[in-house]
Design a protein around this motif. Structure first.
Motif, PDB file in Angstrom:
ATOM      1  N   UNK A 172       0.837  -1.196   0.000  1.00 48.91           N
ATOM      2  CA  UNK A 172       0.000   0.000   0.000  1.00 48.91           C
ATOM      3  C   UNK A 172       0.876   1.251   0.000  1.00 48.91           C
ATOM      4  N   UNK A 173       0.382   2.310  -0.693  1.00 49.29           N
ATOM      5  CA  UNK A 173       1.061   3.604  -0.673  1.00 49.29           C
ATOM      6  C   UNK A 173       0.159   4.644  -0.025  1.00 49.29           C
ATOM      7  N   UNK A 174       0.753   5.802   0.287  1.00 51.81           N
ATOM      8  CA  UNK A 174      -0.033   6.881   0.894  1.00 51.81           C
ATOM      9  C   UNK A 174      -1.121   7.370  -0.052  1.00 51.81           C
ATOM     10  N   UNK A 175      -0.929   7.208  -1.361  1.00 50.78           N
ATOM     11  CA  UNK A 175      -1.974   7.632  -2.281  1.00 50.78           C
ATOM     12  C   UNK A 175      -3.146   6.667  -2.304  1.00 50.78           C
ATOM     13  N   UNK A 176      -2.920   5.402  -2.011  1.00 51.02           N
ATOM     14  CA  UNK A 176      -4.041   4.464  -1.889  1.00 51.02           C
ATOM     15  C   UNK A 176      -4.945   4.874  -0.738  1.00 51.02           C
TER      16      UNK A 176
ATOM     17  N   UNK B  29       4.758   7.094  -1.464  1.00 50.75           N
ATOM     18  CA  UNK B  29       5.457   6.580  -0.279  1.00 50.75           C
ATOM     19  C   UNK B  29       4.751   5.343   0.256  1.00 50.75           C
ATOM     20  N   UNK B  30       5.501   4.281   0.567  1.00 50.18           N
ATOM     21  CA  UNK B  30       4.865   3.114   1.187  1.00 50.18           C
ATOM     22  C   UNK B  30       4.140   3.495   2.480  1.00 50.18           C
ATOM     23  N   UNK B  31       2.926   3.003   2.630  1.00 46.82           N
ATOM     24  CA  UNK B  31       2.119   3.336   3.820  1.00 46.82           C
ATOM     25  C   UNK B  31       2.828   2.953   5.111  1.00 46.82           C
ATOM     26  N   UNK B  32       3.595   1.864   5.069  1.00 45.51           N
ATOM     27  CA  UNK B  32       4.296   1.415   6.276  1.00 45.51           C
ATOM     28  C   UNK B  32       5.307   2.453   6.759  1.00 45.51           C
ATOM     29  N   UNK B  33       5.878   3.227   5.830  1.00 43.49           N
ATOM     30  CA  UNK B  33       6.807   4.288   6.237  1.00 43.49           C
ATOM     31  C   UNK B  33       6.057   5.519   6.710  1.00 43.49           C
ATOM     32  N   UNK B  34       4.875   5.761   6.162  1.00 40.11           N
ATOM     33  CA  UNK B  34       4.039   6.838   6.696  1.00 40.11           C
ATOM     34  C   UNK B  34       3.657   6.543   8.139  1.00 40.11           C
ATOM     35  N   UNK B  35       3.424   5.273   8.451  1.00 40.91           N
ATOM     36  CA  UNK B  35       3.118   4.878   9.826  1.00 40.91           C
ATOM     37  C   UNK B  35       4.256   5.234  10.774  1.00 40.91           C
ATOM     38  N   UNK B  36       5.467   5.336  10.248  1.00 42.49           N
ATOM     39  CA  UNK B  36       6.641   5.684  11.051  1.00 42.49           C
ATOM     40  C   UNK B  36       6.956   7.181  11.008  1.00 42.49           C
ATOM     41  N   UNK B  37       6.045   7.952  10.438  1.00 40.64           N
ATOM     42  CA  UNK B  37       6.222   9.401  10.384  1.00 40.64           C
ATOM     43  C   UNK B  37       6.488   9.946   9.004  1.00 40.64           C
TER      44      UNK B  37
ATOM     45  N   UNK C 277       7.952   2.625  -5.298  1.00 37.58           N
ATOM     46  CA  UNK C 277       8.641   2.155  -4.082  1.00 37.58           C
ATOM     47  C   UNK C 277       7.873   1.003  -3.432  1.00 37.58           C
ATOM     48  N   UNK C 278       6.540   1.100  -3.243  1.00 40.19           N
ATOM     49  CA  UNK C 278       5.854  -0.018  -2.568  1.00 40.19           C
ATOM     50  C   UNK C 278       5.716  -1.269  -3.418  1.00 40.19           C
TER      51      UNK C 278
END
Length: 443
Positions: A35-39, A127-135, A85-86
Motif C-alpha cells: 500500500x502507498x499513501x496515495x491508496x 510513499x509506502x504506507x508502512x513508512x508513513x506509519x513511522x512518520x 517504491x511499494x
C-alpha cells in the motif's frame, strides 16, 4: 506542419521524450505490491475528485509494451518513468518483492529493445504506507530508508538506466502535501511542512551519496518551478511574490546549489525546523550531474495578512488558461531556464515535464500551440546560454491526475478508462511529425 520548429533546430544529441509516473498509470496493484499513501489518501472521502484512485489507472503494468510502441513510433528518444517504491519494497524497507523487480526488468528491457533511453525516477510521491506509519517525511530516518531503496535500484537497474532522478518535485512532497493538504498525506501544519521541506532534500542528498558509492552515474533531481509575479506593483504584493518564489523555487535551488536555505523563507520556518539542520546542508548540497526542470505556469500573488504563517494569496490572472485553470505563460520557461543557468549552476538541464490539461477529445490544437510556444522558449533559453539537453512532454497518456482524479487530461495519447483503448491525439501527431518527418497512423 503542426509545430513551427524542426528537429535540427535543437542540435545534435538533444533528447525528446515523454514522461509518466508509476501511480498515475500502472495500476497492477497485485503480485506483492504494498500500500502507498496515495491508496489511503484516495480512499478517504473528500480528498480526490469523484473518489477516484490509481487502482487500475491506465493498466500500464500489463500494457507497457503497447505504450512503449507509441513512444517508439512517435520518434521519441527517451522515456521518463518512475519506480513504485511499494511495488519493490512493500513495507518501504526490508523484504524485497521479487515480482516488482521483475516488472521493472521487463519494462526497462522493453525500452532498450525500442532504442528508448530509460530516465528513471526513484520517487514520484507514492510513499509506502508502512513508512508513513513511522512518520513519513517528518521522520529524519527517511533519509536512510530512501538511500537504501536508491542503492537497491542502482544495483539492479543502474547499468541500463540513462539517468536516475532521486525525487520528483520536492515542493509537492513537502509544501503541497504538508502545508496545503492537497496531496497525500494531506497535512495542514507548518511544523510538518518545515520538517518535510528539509528531510526531502536530506533524503535526496543521502541517496545521491549512496548511489555514487556503488557506482551510480548520471544522477540528478527533478524540481518544479513557478514564475511568481506580484498582483500589483505595490511593495507588499511584490514582497508576497518574492516570498512565494522563495517557498516554491529558491528553497530547493539554494539548498542544493548553495548549501543554505533562503533567509526570507527560513524566517518563517526556523521555529519548526529539525534540530541542528544546518549540519545536514553539506549532504543536501551533494553535487549532482544534471537538473530536471518541470514547468507549467505562473502565478499572481498579493499580500494577505489573514493567511497566517504565510501572508500570501494567489489571485486569478488574465492570461488564457488550461483546463486545470493554469495560465499559459511560455516566457516563464525561458526565464526559469536562464535564471538557473545564470545564478545557480552550469550543469546540464532537462525540461522533464511541460504540458497542459485540455478537455476530452483527440483533436487538441490548443495543446499543439502550447507545446510549440514552450519549445520556442527552450530554444530561446539555449540561445541565452542555458545548457538544455532535452525536453519531455507531460504526459504520454491521459492518466490519474492526483487530487483531480481522472477529470483532467494531460496526455499526448487519449485513454478510454473503460476499455483502456489508446488513441493518439493531434499533439502526438505533431511530435511524430517533428521527430520523424512523418505523420503515421497508429492502430
Amino acid at each position: 506542419m503542426l509545430l513551427s520548429h524542426k528537429r535540427a533546430d535543437f542540435g545534435e544529441g538533444f533528447l525528446f521524450g515523454a514522461a509518466t509516473a508509476a501511480y498515475q498509470i500502472e495500476g497492477g496493484q497485485t503480485e506483492g505490491r504494498g500500500s502507498s499513501i496515495w491508496d489511503t489518501f484516495a480512499a478517504t472521502p473528500g480528498n480526490v475528485h469523484n473518489g477516484d484512485s490509481g487502482k487500475y489507472a491506465c493498466d500500464h503494468y500489463n500494457r507497457y509494451a503497447e505504450d512503449l510502441d507509441l513512444l517508439a513510433d512517435g520518434g521519441f528518444d527517451a522515456y521518463r518513468f518512475s519506480f513504485a517504491w511499494p511495488r519493490i519494497l512493500p513495507q518501504g524497507k526490508g523484504e524485497v518483492n521479487q515480482r516488482g523487480l521483475d516488472f521493472y526488468d521487463r519494462l526497462i528491457d522493453a525500452m532498450l529493445e525500442r532504442n528508448l533511453k530509460p530516465f528513471g525516477t526513484l520517487y514520484h510521491w507514492d510513499l509506502p504506507s508502512a513508512l508513513q506509519d513511522r512518520g513519513g517525511w517528518l521522520n529524519r530516518d527517511i533519509a536512510g530508508w530512501f538511500a537504501d531503496y536508491a542503492v537497491l535500484i542502482s544495483r539492479r537497474f543502474g547499468d541500463r538506466l540513462a539517468s536516475t532522478a532521486t525525487i520528483n518535485e520536492p515542493w509537492c512532497v513537502a509544501f503541497l502535501s504538508h502545508m496545503l493538504g492537497i496531496h497525500a498525506p494531506g497535512h495542514r501544519d507548518v511544523r510538518a511542512t518545515a520538517r518535510a521541506s528539509h528531510h526531502v532534500l536530506l533524503a535526496h542528498g543521502t541517496a545521491i551519496e549512496a548511489m555514487r558509492a556503488v557506482g551510480g552515474k548520471n544522477l540528478g533531481i527533478v524540481l518544479n518551478f513557478e514564475i511568481a509575479h506580484g498582483a500589483t506593483n505595490k511593495p507588499q504584493d511584490m514582497a508576497a511574490a518574492r516570498l512565494w518564489d522563495g517557498i516554491f523555487n529558491r528553497w530547493y535551488l539554494d539548498g542544493i546549489f548553495r548549501g543554505k536555505y533562503p533567509a526570507d523563507v527560513l524566517a518563517h520556518f526556523t521555529p519548526h525546523m529539525p534540530d541542528a539542520f544546518a549540519r545536514d546542508m553539506e549532504t543536501v548540497a551533494t553535487p549532482i550531474d544534471w537538473l530536471g526542470v518541470n514547468y507549467y505556469t505562473r502565478g499572481l500573488y498579493e499580500h494577505d495578512p489573514e493567511r497566517g504563517a504565510f501572508p500570501i494569496r494567489k489571485i486569478e490572472g488574465p492570461l488564457e488558461k488550461t483546463d486545470i485553470g493554469w495560465e499559459i505563460f511560455p516566457q516563464g520557461l525561458e526565464d526559469i531556464l536562464t535564471r538557473i543557468s545564470a545564478d545557480y549552476t552550469s550543469i546540464p538541464l532537462y525540461v522533464t515535464e511541460n504540458g497542459m490539461a485540455e478537455v476530452e477529445g483527440v483533436d487538441d490544437p490548443r495543446r499543439v500551440a502550447y507545446y510549440d510556444a514552450h519549445l520556442g522558449a527552450v530554444l530561446a533559453a539555449r540561445r541565452r546560454g542555458a545548457d538544455v539537453r532535452g525536453y519531455f512532454g507531460w504526459s504520454l497518456l491521459d492518466n490519474y491526475e492526483w487530487a483531480e482524479g481522472y477529470a483532467k487530461r494531460f496526455g499526448l495519447v487519449h485513454v478510454d478508462y473503460q476499455t483502456q483503448k489508446r488513441t493518439p491525439k493531434t499533439s502526438y501527431r505533431a511530435f511524430q511529425e517533428l521527430l520523424t518527418g512523418a505523420n503515421r497512423q497508429v492502430a
